[in-house]
Every structure is written in structure tokens, then in C-alpha cells.
Design a protein around this motif. Structure first.
Motif, short mmCIF file in Angstrom:
data_model
loop_
_atom_site.label_atom_id
_atom_site.label_comp_id
_atom_site.label_asym_id
_atom_site.label_seq_id
_atom_site.Cartn_x
_atom_site.Cartn_y
_atom_site.Cartn_z
N THR A 123 0.81 -1.21 0.00
CA THR A 123 0.00 0.00 0.00
C THR A 123 0.85 1.27 0.00
O THR A 123 0.38 2.33 -0.41
CB THR A 123 -0.94 0.02 1.22
OG1 THR A 123 -0.19 -0.23 2.42
CG2 THR A 123 -2.03 -1.02 1.07
N ASN A 124 2.08 1.18 0.45
CA ASN A 124 2.95 2.36 0.50
C ASN A 124 3.53 2.72 -0.87
O ASN A 124 3.88 3.87 -1.11
CB ASN A 124 4.10 2.15 1.48
CG ASN A 124 3.62 2.03 2.91
OD1 ASN A 124 2.77 2.80 3.35
ND2 ASN A 124 4.16 1.07 3.65
N ASN A 125 3.64 1.73 -1.77
CA ASN A 125 4.32 2.02 -3.04
C ASN A 125 3.48 1.74 -4.28
O ASN A 125 3.91 2.02 -5.39
CB ASN A 125 5.62 1.21 -3.13
CG ASN A 125 5.41 -0.30 -3.10
OD1 ASN A 125 4.46 -0.82 -3.68
ND2 ASN A 125 6.30 -1.01 -2.42
N VAL A 126 2.26 1.20 -4.12
CA VAL A 126 1.51 0.72 -5.29
C VAL A 126 1.17 1.85 -6.26
O VAL A 126 1.24 1.66 -7.49
CB VAL A 126 0.24 -0.03 -4.85
CG1 VAL A 126 -0.71 0.86 -4.08
CG2 VAL A 126 -0.46 -0.66 -6.05
N LEU A 127 0.82 3.04 -5.77
CA LEU A 127 0.45 4.13 -6.68
C LEU A 127 1.67 4.65 -7.44
O LEU A 127 1.58 4.91 -8.65
CB LEU A 127 -0.21 5.26 -5.89
CG LEU A 127 -1.55 4.90 -5.25
CD1 LEU A 127 -2.09 6.08 -4.45
CD2 LEU A 127 -2.57 4.48 -6.31
N GLU A 128 2.80 4.76 -6.76
CA GLU A 128 4.03 5.19 -7.44
C GLU A 128 4.43 4.16 -8.50
O GLU A 128 4.82 4.52 -9.61
CB GLU A 128 5.15 5.38 -6.43
CG GLU A 128 6.47 5.83 -7.06
CD GLU A 128 7.61 5.90 -6.07
OE1 GLU A 128 8.49 6.76 -6.23
OE2 GLU A 128 7.64 5.07 -5.13
N ARG A 129 4.32 2.90 -8.17
CA ARG A 129 4.70 1.85 -9.12
C ARG A 129 3.75 1.80 -10.30
O ARG A 129 4.16 1.51 -11.42
CB ARG A 129 4.77 0.50 -8.41
CG ARG A 129 5.89 0.50 -7.38
CD ARG A 129 6.46 -0.82 -7.09
NE ARG A 129 7.54 -0.66 -6.12
CZ ARG A 129 8.08 -1.64 -5.43
NH1 ARG A 129 7.66 -2.87 -5.64
NH2 ARG A 129 9.04 -1.40 -4.57
N LEU A 130 2.49 2.06 -10.05
CA LEU A 130 1.52 2.09 -11.14
C LEU A 130 1.87 3.20 -12.12
O LEU A 130 1.83 3.01 -13.34
CB LEU A 130 0.12 2.29 -10.58
CG LEU A 130 -1.02 2.37 -11.61
CD1 LEU A 130 -1.07 1.12 -12.47
CD2 LEU A 130 -2.36 2.57 -10.89
N GLN A 131 2.26 4.36 -11.60
CA GLN A 131 2.64 5.47 -12.48
C GLN A 131 3.92 5.15 -13.25
O GLN A 131 4.03 5.45 -14.44
CB GLN A 131 2.80 6.75 -11.65
CG GLN A 131 1.48 7.31 -11.15
CD GLN A 131 1.66 8.59 -10.38
OE1 GLN A 131 2.37 8.66 -9.38
NE2 GLN A 131 1.00 9.64 -10.83
N ASN A 132 4.89 4.53 -12.57
CA ASN A 132 6.12 4.15 -13.26
C ASN A 132 5.88 3.06 -14.30
O ASN A 132 6.51 3.05 -15.36
CB ASN A 132 7.17 3.69 -12.24
CG ASN A 132 7.89 4.84 -11.58
OD1 ASN A 132 8.47 5.70 -12.23
ND2 ASN A 132 7.84 4.90 -10.26
N ALA A 133 4.96 2.16 -14.00
CA ALA A 133 4.63 1.11 -14.96
C ALA A 133 4.06 1.71 -16.24
O ALA A 133 4.36 1.26 -17.34
CB ALA A 133 3.63 0.14 -14.35
N SER A 134 3.24 2.74 -16.07
CA SER A 134 2.67 3.42 -17.24
C SER A 134 3.74 4.23 -17.98
O SER A 134 3.83 4.18 -19.20
CB SER A 134 1.53 4.34 -16.79
OG SER A 134 1.00 5.06 -17.87
N LEU A 135 4.57 4.94 -17.23
CA LEU A 135 5.59 5.81 -17.83
C LEU A 135 6.63 5.00 -18.61
O LEU A 135 7.04 5.40 -19.71
CB LEU A 135 6.28 6.63 -16.73
CG LEU A 135 7.41 7.56 -17.15
CD1 LEU A 135 6.90 8.63 -18.12
CD2 LEU A 135 8.05 8.21 -15.92
#
Length: 327
Positions: free
Chosen positions: A262-274
Motif C-alpha cells: 500500500t505504500n508504493n503501489v500508486l508510485e509503481r503504477l505510475q512508473n509502470a505506465s511511464l
């Protein structure tokens, strides 16, 4: 979907139970694999509700039982969403079905979910002196000769005949054109054409710290250590994408799949898209939507919606709609 199947990602397991009989009940899940082991969850209902987690008995368990760190919770939908969370378990060795038992005294009815998030899984070394995480044993898949790797790594660490300087945001480090060019088509192009990097023997990487750059070079030279790789994964991912080091990009991609929380999922989702990482994007969206973790970070998710790429937000909401249609 059966009442015995457990859904999993790399470190998360969820068992959805539609109903339990009002009288005495015993229910065991199908086996599910996390790390090196096949696991089982058990629910026993008598006076209290007992939840057990254990690895299946095998030769691997006997010789090297898992030492587990995990968070386990029960999410109940009856009368509104209620969550019961067990205190975090750290470094507990699990051999049998009696090693972890959680007694819940509050009666549960209706549908509920048992949610287990593994923080780490370790095994003891052969001599039993120390434990090692199964998720950091082999983060790369190189099989170079040890002596060759050692020699190439020494060229970097001892600055042997370096012929190019890399300027970072907070320092400089020497490297070798030939090795950089052999590992990156972007560097090869720099040194093959009449660009300023060829003429001045300097590369400016102002968006990277010297620590991350040293980790990047250590990977290129074949002597990076696990902890440096894990510490600088996101900067290494950015550098791998920028300089077209495809094997490093894939190593970062695979590693980032291993410890989504839960601490990193949103950042990783953005990096996955980028950085165009399809498996990471799918896993992050499933973690948020299918596994219901979006409820645990509603405030952060609201901020994400306000700032993230519109197309990515659309994909997340399509995932939400897809899951809702399944209920």
C-alpha cells in the motif's frame, strides 16, 4: 470461483469465503504458492473462529522451513465493511498447522475475506547461522565467470585506465567508453558520432545521484550487490530506459513485482505506465481493485486521481468496472 481457491500475487494471498455454517465448521483452502512453498489456510469455527496459516509438509519444509513475516487480516462485509487485523508477525518459523493460529472472538457472518500479505520469507543458511530472504537470493540471472566479473568490476572500482567522466547531480565518477558502448546503444551512438561527449570525454547525467550512478555502472560492469540494486531500483529503471539497457530494465521490472504494498503501489503504477511495464501495471491494478487495497489508501488514491495521467486513470476505472461486473 470455489470456496477453497486462494487468489495470489507475488506476496499477497486472499481467500474469499461466501458463508460459514452457524454450527461447527472446518474448511481448508486449496494450496497456493508464495515464495518457494505451497501454503494452506484453514478456518475452524466452534466457540471462536480460528484461522491457521502453514506451509504444506514436504522435504523442503523439513530441511528448510520458511521464516515468515506477514500481515493477516479478515475483512467482513456484513453490516458494512469491518476489518480485523492481527498484529504484524515478524520472522516466525512455520513448520506445521499449529505454528500460527489466530482466534477471533467476534462472531463473523456473511461473506468475508482472509487477506495475507507476506512481508518477507527467509530460509536458514546450511550451517544455520543466518537467514536469507528468498526474494533477494537471485535478483539477476547472469551466469558470467566469477573471475571475469571480478576483473571487469575492478576496472571500475579502482579506476583502471578510465577514459570518460560521468557528472551526476552530486559528484563525478570515471568509466570506460568501450564497456558503456558495448552495453548501451545510446552510449555507443554518443561515442561513434561527433557529439560533445566524444570530443570532451564527459557525460552529464544531472538527473541521477552519484550513488545511483555507481549502482548503474556496477550493474553494467557485472558486480552490483543485491542491496544497492534494491535501494536504487527506480533510478536504475529510469537510467535503463533512457540508455536502452534492456536487461536492466527487465530486472527492475521483475523486482518491482515482488514487493508491491500500500505504500508504493500508486508510485509503481505510475512508473509502470511511464516506462511501459505491462506486468507491473496489471499487478498494481489488481492489487488495488481485485484485492481491495484501494480501500486502505482512499486518501492517497484521491490525490492520485487528481494528478495522474488521464489515460492511466481511465484504465484503473475500467478495472474497477470489470471487477464489479463479476460480483
Amino acid at each position: 470461483m470455489t470456496d477453497h481457491r486462494v487468489d495470489t500475487t507475488a506476496r499477497l494471498a486472499q481467500w474469499r469465503i461466501d458463508t460459514l455454517a452457524s454450527s461447527s465448521t472446518y474448511r481448508k483452502s486449496d494450496p497456493f504458492k508464495i515464495g518457494k512453498w505451497n501454503w494452506r489456510l484453514v478456518v475452524e469455527k466452534n466457540r471462536n473462529l480460528l484461522i491457521k496459516l502453514y506451509p504444506e509438509i514436504s522435504s523442503l519444509n523439513k530441511e528448510s522451513p520458511p521464516i515468515a513475516s506477514f500481515i493477516i487480516q479478515v475483512v467482513c462485509s456484513l453490516g458494512g465493511r469491518k476489518t480485523f487485523v492481527h498484529p504484524e508477525i515478524r520472522d516466525k518459523q512455520l513448520k506445521s498447522n499449529g505454528d500460527f493460529v489466530w482466534a477471533i472472538e467476534v462472531p463473523l457472518g456473511g461473506k468475508f475475506i482472509i487477506d495475507v500479505e507476506f512481508l518477507d520469507l527467509k530460509t536458514l543458511s546450511p550451517n544455520g547461522s543466518e537467514s536469507c530472504s528468498v526474494w533477494t537470493e537471485h535478483f539477476t540471472h547472469k551466469d558470467f565467470q566469477a573471475t571475469t566479473l571480478s576483473s571487469i568490476g575492478k576496472m571500475l572500482s579502482e579506476s583502471i585506465h578510465t577514459d570518460i567522466i560521468i557528472n551526476t547531480s552530486n559528484g563525478s565518477v570515471g568509466a570506460h567508453r568501450a564497456i558503456l558502448a558495448a552495453r548501451s546503444p545510446v552510449f555507443k551512438s554518443m561515442f561513434s558520432h561527433d557529439l560533445k561527449e566524444k570530443e570532451m570525454s564527459v557525460i552529464n547525467i544531472s538527473d541521477m545521484s552519484i550513488e545511483a550512478c555507481q549502482a548503474f555502472l556496477s550493474y553494467i560492469y557485472g558486480n552490483i550487490i543485491d542491496q544497492h540494486f534494491l535501494t536504487h531500483r527506480l533510478e536504475l529503471l529510469r537510467a535503463a530506459d533512457k540508455y536502452d539497457v534492456t536487461d536492466l530494465k527487465e530486472a527492475c521490472h521483475e523486482s518491482l513485482l515482488d514487493d508491491i504494498d500500500t505504500n508504493n503501489v500508486l508510485e509503481r503504477l505510475q512508473n509502470a505506465s511511464l516506462y511501459r511495464l505491462p506486468k507491473l501495471k496489471i499487478c498494481c491494478m489488481q492489487y488495488l481493485v481485485r484485492f481491495g487495497k484501494i480501500f486502505d489508501i482512499l486518501e492517497e488514491f484521491t490525490g492520485f486521481i487528481q494528478s495522474a495521467d488521464r489515460e492511466l486513470i481511465g484504465e484503473v476505472f475500467n478495472e474497477v468496472l470489470s471487477v464489479w461486473k463479476g460480483f
